[in-house]
Write a protein that holds these residues in place. Structure first.
Motif, PDB file in Angstrom:
ATOM      1  N   VAL A 186       1.037  -1.084   0.030  1.00 54.79           N
ATOM      2  CA  VAL A 186      -0.494   0.042   0.098  1.00 54.79           C
ATOM      3  C   VAL A 186       0.909   1.418  -0.462  1.00 54.79           C
ATOM      4  CG1 VAL A 186      -1.411   1.270   1.300  1.00 54.79           C
ATOM      5  CG2 VAL A 186      -1.786  -1.006   1.326  1.00 54.79           C
ATOM      6  N   TYR A 187       0.267   2.097  -1.012  1.00 52.46           N
ATOM      7  CA  TYR A 187       1.311   3.284  -1.459  1.00 52.46           C
ATOM      8  C   TYR A 187      -0.435   4.642  -1.098  1.00 52.46           C
ATOM      9  CZ  TYR A 187       6.538   2.343  -0.919  1.00 52.46           C
ATOM     10  OH  TYR A 187       7.779   2.075  -0.090  1.00 52.46           O
ATOM     11  N   ASP A 188      -0.984   3.968  -1.504  1.00 56.76           N
ATOM     12  CA  ASP A 188      -1.621   4.990  -2.100  1.00 56.76           C
ATOM     13  C   ASP A 188      -3.014   4.362  -0.847  1.00 56.76           C
ATOM     14  OD1 ASP A 188      -4.409   5.986  -3.089  1.00 56.76           O
ATOM     15  OD2 ASP A 188      -4.341   5.877  -4.839  1.00 56.76           O
ATOM     16  N   VAL A 189      -3.352   5.345  -0.207  1.00 61.70           N
ATOM     17  CA  VAL A 189      -3.961   5.024   1.295  1.00 61.70           C
ATOM     18  C   VAL A 189      -5.527   5.632   0.803  1.00 61.70           C
ATOM     19  CG1 VAL A 189      -3.062   7.475   2.289  1.00 61.70           C
ATOM     20  CG2 VAL A 189      -3.800   5.535   3.993  1.00 61.70           C
ATOM     21  N   ASN A 190      -5.578   6.187  -0.261  1.00 69.01           N
ATOM     22  CA  ASN A 190      -6.700   6.703  -0.120  1.00 69.01           C
ATOM     23  C   ASN A 190      -7.921   5.445  -1.311  1.00 69.01           C
ATOM     24  OD1 ASN A 190      -7.315   8.931   0.999  1.00 69.01           O
ATOM     25  ND2 ASN A 190      -5.956  10.542  -0.871  1.00 69.01           N
ATOM     26  N   ALA A 191      -6.972   4.546  -1.327  1.00 67.46           N
ATOM     27  CA  ALA A 191      -7.754   3.437  -2.472  1.00 67.46           C
ATOM     28  C   ALA A 191      -7.504   2.448  -1.526  1.00 67.46           C
ATOM     29  CB  ALA A 191      -6.466   3.336  -3.394  1.00 67.46           C
ATOM     30  N   ALA A 192      -6.924   2.213  -0.511  1.00 69.01           N
ATOM     31  CA  ALA A 192      -6.833   0.852   0.572  1.00 69.01           C
ATOM     32  C   ALA A 192      -8.485   1.997   1.540  1.00 69.01           C
ATOM     33  CB  ALA A 192      -6.225   1.129   0.888  1.00 69.01           C
ATOM     34  N   LYS A 193      -8.749   2.878   2.032  1.00 69.85           N
ATOM     35  CA  LYS A 193     -10.006   3.609   2.305  1.00 69.85           C
ATOM     36  C   LYS A 193     -11.650   3.509   1.671  1.00 69.85           C
ATOM     37  CE  LYS A 193      -9.008   7.396   4.725  1.00 69.85           C
ATOM     38  NZ  LYS A 193      -8.289   8.241   5.268  1.00 69.85           N
ATOM     39  N   ASN A 194     -10.957   3.111   0.672  1.00 72.06           N
ATOM     40  CA  ASN A 194     -12.016   3.038  -0.361  1.00 72.06           C
ATOM     41  C   ASN A 194     -12.888   2.069  -0.560  1.00 72.06           C
ATOM     42  OD1 ASN A 194     -12.555   5.910  -1.252  1.00 72.06           O
ATOM     43  ND2 ASN A 194     -11.267   5.387  -3.172  1.00 72.06           N
ATOM     44  N   VAL A 195     -11.451   0.444  -0.371  1.00 73.59           N
ATOM     45  CA  VAL A 195     -11.742  -0.393  -0.498  1.00 73.59           C
ATOM     46  C   VAL A 195     -12.870  -1.171   0.808  1.00 73.59           C
ATOM     47  CG1 VAL A 195     -10.686  -3.164  -0.775  1.00 73.59           C
ATOM     48  CG2 VAL A 195      -9.769  -1.059  -2.067  1.00 73.59           C
ATOM     49  N   VAL A 196     -11.648  -0.846   1.312  1.00 71.38           N
ATOM     50  CA  VAL A 196     -12.349  -0.886   3.345  1.00 71.38           C
ATOM     51  C   VAL A 196     -13.546  -0.159   3.563  1.00 71.38           C
ATOM     52  CG1 VAL A 196     -11.908  -0.014   6.005  1.00 71.38           C
ATOM     53  CG2 VAL A 196      -9.605  -0.912   4.155  1.00 71.38           C
ATOM     54  N   SER A 197     -14.346   0.826   3.355  1.00 71.45           N
ATOM     55  CA  SER A 197     -15.404   1.489   3.552  1.00 71.45           C
ATOM     56  C   SER A 197     -16.220   0.946   2.266  1.00 71.45           C
ATOM     57  CB  SER A 197     -15.354   2.415   2.749  1.00 71.45           C
ATOM     58  OG  SER A 197     -16.411   3.649   2.572  1.00 71.45           O
ATOM     59  N   ASP A 264      -3.168   5.987   8.859  1.00 66.75           N
ATOM     60  CA  ASP A 264      -3.907   6.508   8.894  1.00 66.75           C
ATOM     61  C   ASP A 264      -5.415   5.798   8.709  1.00 66.75           C
ATOM     62  OD1 ASP A 264      -5.932   7.847   8.031  1.00 66.75           O
ATOM     63  OD2 ASP A 264      -4.676   8.583   5.986  1.00 66.75           O
ATOM     64  N   LEU A 265      -4.276   4.016   8.341  1.00 67.51           N
ATOM     65  CA  LEU A 265      -5.215   3.387   7.762  1.00 67.51           C
ATOM     66  C   LEU A 265      -6.234   2.485   9.213  1.00 67.51           C
ATOM     67  CD1 LEU A 265      -4.170   1.152   5.141  1.00 67.51           C
ATOM     68  CD2 LEU A 265      -6.470   1.950   5.120  1.00 67.51           C
ATOM     69  N   ILE A 266      -4.965   2.343  10.264  1.00 64.77           N
ATOM     70  CA  ILE A 266      -5.335   1.869  11.762  1.00 64.77           C
ATOM     71  C   ILE A 266      -6.879   2.383  12.536  1.00 64.77           C
ATOM     72  CG2 ILE A 266      -4.181   1.755  13.705  1.00 64.77           C
ATOM     73  CD1 ILE A 266      -1.785   1.062  12.696  1.00 64.77           C
ATOM     74  N   ALA A 267      -6.487   3.855  12.162  1.00 64.80           N
ATOM     75  CA  ALA A 267      -7.309   4.676  12.533  1.00 64.80           C
ATOM     76  C   ALA A 267      -8.547   4.674  11.959  1.00 64.80           C
ATOM     77  CB  ALA A 267      -7.220   6.487  12.985  1.00 64.80           C
ATOM     78  N   TYR A 268      -8.337   4.078  10.554  1.00 61.65           N
ATOM     79  CA  TYR A 268      -9.942   4.660  10.277  1.00 61.65           C
ATOM     80  C   TYR A 268     -10.368   3.121   9.981  1.00 61.65           C
ATOM     81  CZ  TYR A 268     -12.542   4.870   5.639  1.00 61.65           C
ATOM     82  OH  TYR A 268     -14.192   4.722   4.602  1.00 61.65           O
ATOM     83  N   CYS A 269      -9.746   2.026  10.357  1.00 62.82           N
ATOM     84  CA  CYS A 269     -11.123  -0.115   9.849  1.00 62.82           C
ATOM     85  C   CYS A 269     -10.772   0.316  12.280  1.00 62.82           C
ATOM     86  CB  CYS A 269      -8.726  -0.364  10.304  1.00 62.82           C
ATOM     87  SG  CYS A 269      -8.605  -0.899   8.230  1.00 62.82           S
ATOM     88  N   ARG A 270     -10.096   1.182  12.948  1.00 60.85           N
ATOM     89  CA  ARG A 270     -10.794   0.748  13.345  1.00 60.85           C
ATOM     90  C   ARG A 270     -12.427   2.158  14.367  1.00 60.85           C
ATOM     91  NH1 ARG A 270      -5.414   2.230  17.274  1.00 60.85           N
ATOM     92  NH2 ARG A 270      -4.661   0.342  17.257  1.00 60.85           N
ATOM     93  N   ARG A 271     -11.817   3.075  13.695  1.00 56.73           N
ATOM     94  CA  ARG A 271     -13.480   4.153  13.307  1.00 56.73           C
ATOM     95  C   ARG A 271     -14.222   2.656  12.685  1.00 56.73           C
ATOM     96  NH1 ARG A 271     -15.464   7.801   9.955  1.00 56.73           N
ATOM     97  NH2 ARG A 271     -13.779   7.998   9.098  1.00 56.73           N
ATOM     98  N   LEU A 272     -14.277   2.263  11.437  1.00 54.80           N
ATOM     99  CA  LEU A 272     -15.142   1.722  10.940  1.00 54.80           C
ATOM    100  C   LEU A 272     -16.124   0.251  11.213  1.00 54.80           C
ATOM    101  CD1 LEU A 272     -16.194   3.623   8.547  1.00 54.80           C
ATOM    102  CD2 LEU A 272     -15.517   1.717   6.891  1.00 54.80           C
ATOM    103  N   GLY A 273     -14.657  -0.214  11.990  1.00 57.07           N
ATOM    104  CA  GLY A 273     -14.972  -1.810  12.719  1.00 57.07           C
ATOM    105  C   GLY A 273     -14.467  -2.460  12.211  1.00 57.07           C
ATOM    106  N   VAL A 274     -13.716  -2.767  11.283  1.00 62.68           N
ATOM    107  CA  VAL A 274     -13.364  -3.410  10.152  1.00 62.68           C
ATOM    108  C   VAL A 274     -11.664  -4.416  10.904  1.00 62.68           C
ATOM    109  CG1 VAL A 274     -12.043  -4.160   7.995  1.00 62.68           C
ATOM    110  CG2 VAL A 274     -14.040  -2.333   8.193  1.00 62.68           C
ATOM    111  N   PRO A 275     -11.682  -5.776  11.111  1.00 69.99           N
ATOM    112  CA  PRO A 275     -11.078  -5.920  12.015  1.00 69.99           C
ATOM    113  C   PRO A 275      -9.956  -6.095  10.480  1.00 69.99           C
ATOM    114  CG  PRO A 275     -12.074  -7.811  11.627  1.00 69.99           C
ATOM    115  CD  PRO A 275     -12.641  -6.557  11.172  1.00 69.99           C
ATOM    116  N   PHE A 276      -8.540  -5.839  11.023  1.00 68.44           N
ATOM    117  CA  PHE A 276      -7.265  -5.893  10.115  1.00 68.44           C
ATOM    118  C   PHE A 276      -5.861  -6.252  11.058  1.00 68.44           C
ATOM    119  CE2 PHE A 276      -6.853  -2.560  13.295  1.00 68.44           C
ATOM    120  CZ  PHE A 276      -5.784  -1.683  13.649  1.00 68.44           C
ATOM    121  N   GLY A 277      -5.266  -6.284   9.859  1.00 66.07           N
ATOM    122  CA  GLY A 277      -3.718  -6.788  10.434  1.00 66.07           C
ATOM    123  C   GLY A 277      -2.973  -5.443   9.562  1.00 66.07           C
ATOM    124  N   LEU A 278      -1.145  -6.081  10.363  1.00 63.46           N
ATOM    125  CA  LEU A 278      -0.231  -4.731   9.667  1.00 63.46           C
ATOM    126  C   LEU A 278       0.905  -6.405   8.885  1.00 63.46           C
ATOM    127  CD1 LEU A 278      -0.152  -2.097  11.772  1.00 63.46           C
ATOM    128  CD2 LEU A 278      -0.740  -2.336   9.742  1.00 63.46           C
TER     129      LEU A 278
END
Length: 309
Positions: A186-197, A264-278
C-alpha cells in the motif's frame, strides 16, 4: 491469543512480517545461514506470524521490461520445513496455485498443522496464463482435504480504483472459504480506504461479518526498487514518487511515508470496525533496507492492541 484464533474470531490487530525464500542457486549451507539470520532479526519483534511468499514469473502480465530479472527461489513450504526449524510462531505460506497440480497440492494440504500454518492462495497473474489448477479448484480442494486450514486471499486496492469492484471480489473469495486477506503493498492510502469502506458497508448490507484485512507496507532504498513496484502494479501516487525521487535519503523518506499510511489506515479501520492486521514486507537483499523494514515493524507493533504481547 494466537494468529489463527484472532483471525477466526475476527479480532484483528495482528503483526506479520513477509520475506521471500532464498534463491534456489544458494547452497543448503547458505540457505541455512539466511534462515538463521532472519529468525534472529525477527524474534525480538514478537510477531504474530511470518509470511513466506511463493514467487512466480509475472512477465505475462506486463510487457514492459522487468527492472530486476526473475530469479527462482526455494519453495516457501520447503524453506519453512527444512531451514526455519527454530521459528515458533505461525507461518503464512503463499501458494501460487496455478503452479501446482492436485497431485502436488493435496499432499501438502494433508500434511499441514492448522495450528501452525496458514496459507494464502494466489490466482494466475493474467487470464491468458496456462495453469495446472484454478483458484476456484484450489479452494474446493482445500475444503475437502484440509477444512481446518485457514486460507486467505489477496486484496489489491489499486484494482478497486480501476474497476470499483474489489470489495465484491473479497466477498466472493470469502464465500469460497477465505478467512482473511493480505493486500498488495500500500502506497495509495485513499485507494485502500475506499476498499475498506465499500467492503464494510457491503458486508452490512449482506448481513455478514468482515474478515480481517492485513495491509502490506514496505520500504524502498532506491529508485529502481520503486520502478519494480510500479512494474508489479503497485500505484505510487505522484506526490510520493516526487518525494522519493528528489529525496537525499530515499530509505528514510520511504519509511516515513509507510508509517504515515499505516497510522492513517489503523485509525480508519478502527473507526469503521473492520478487523485489520499489518504485514511488513522485506524482499530486498540489501541489509539497510532489511533493517529499516524491521524498524518499521517494531514501530508499528507499538500501535497495535495485542493483549497477549
Amino acid at each position: 491469543m494466537d494468529l489463527r484464533r484472532r483471525i477466526s474470531e475476527r479480532h484483528g490487530e495482528f503483526l506479520l512480517f513477509a520475506v521471500t525464500p532464498p534463491r534456489r542457486s544458494n547452497s543448503p549451507q547458505r540457505a541455512q545461514e539466511i534462515a538463521e539470520a532472519t529468525v534472529a532479526r525477527l524474534r525480538p519483534l514478537g510477531l504474530d506470524g511470518l509470511v513466506l511468499y511463493d514467487i512466480d514469473d509475472e512477465s505475462d502480465r506486463n510487457a514492459d521490461q522487468r527492472p530486476f530479472p526473475f530469479v527462482s527461489t526455494l519453495d516457501p513450504a520447503d524453506y519453512l520445513a527444512r531451514y526455519l526449524t527454530t521459528w515458533t510462531a505461525p507461518a503464512v505460506i503463499y501458494r501460487v496455485v496455478g503452479k501446482y497440480p492436485e497431485a502436488d497440492l493435496r499432499p501438502w494440504l494433508d500434511a499441514q498443522d492448522p495450528e501452525q500454518v496458514l496459507s494464502v492462495f494466489v490466482g494466475a497473474s493474467s487470464r491468458d496464463k496456462e495453469v495446472a489448477m484454478s483458484l476456484k479448484q484450489a479452494h474446493a480442494l482445500r475444503a475437502q482435504a484440509s477444512p481446518e486450514l485457514a486460507v486467505g486471499g489477496v486484496a489489491i486496492p489499486e484494482r478497486h480504483t480501476r474497476s470499483g469492484d474489489e470489495h465484491l471480489r473479497l466477498l466472493a473469495k470469502q464465500d469460497a472459504g477465505c478467512r482473511f486477506f493480505i493486500t498488495q503493498v500500500v502506497y495509495d492510502v485513499n485507494a485502500a480506504k475506499n476498499v475498506v469502506s465499500d467492503y464494510r458497508f457491503e458486508c452490512d448490507a449482506r448481513g455478514v461479518a468482515p474478515a480481517p484485512i492485513a495491509f502490506t507496507f514496505t520500504v524502498v532504498g532506491s529508485t529502481k526498487t520503486l520502478e519494480f513496484l510500479s512494474w508489479l502494479g503497485v500505484e505510487v501516487p505522484r506526490w510520493i514518487q516526487n518525494d522519493l525521487l528528489h529525496s537525499d535519503d530515499v530509505l528514510t523518506t520511504s519509511y516515513d511515508q509507510s508509517l504515515s499510511c499505516a497510522l492513517d489506515l489503523i485509525a480508519y479501520c478502527r473507526r469503521l470496525g473492520v478487523p485489520f492486521g499489518l504485514n511488513i514486507e522485506s524482499v530486498s537483499s540489501r541489509r539497510a533496507e532489511i533493517e529499516q523494514a524491521v524498524q518499521l515493524a517494531a514501530r508499528l507493533g507499538q500501535e497495535l492492541h495485542r493483549p497477549h504481547r
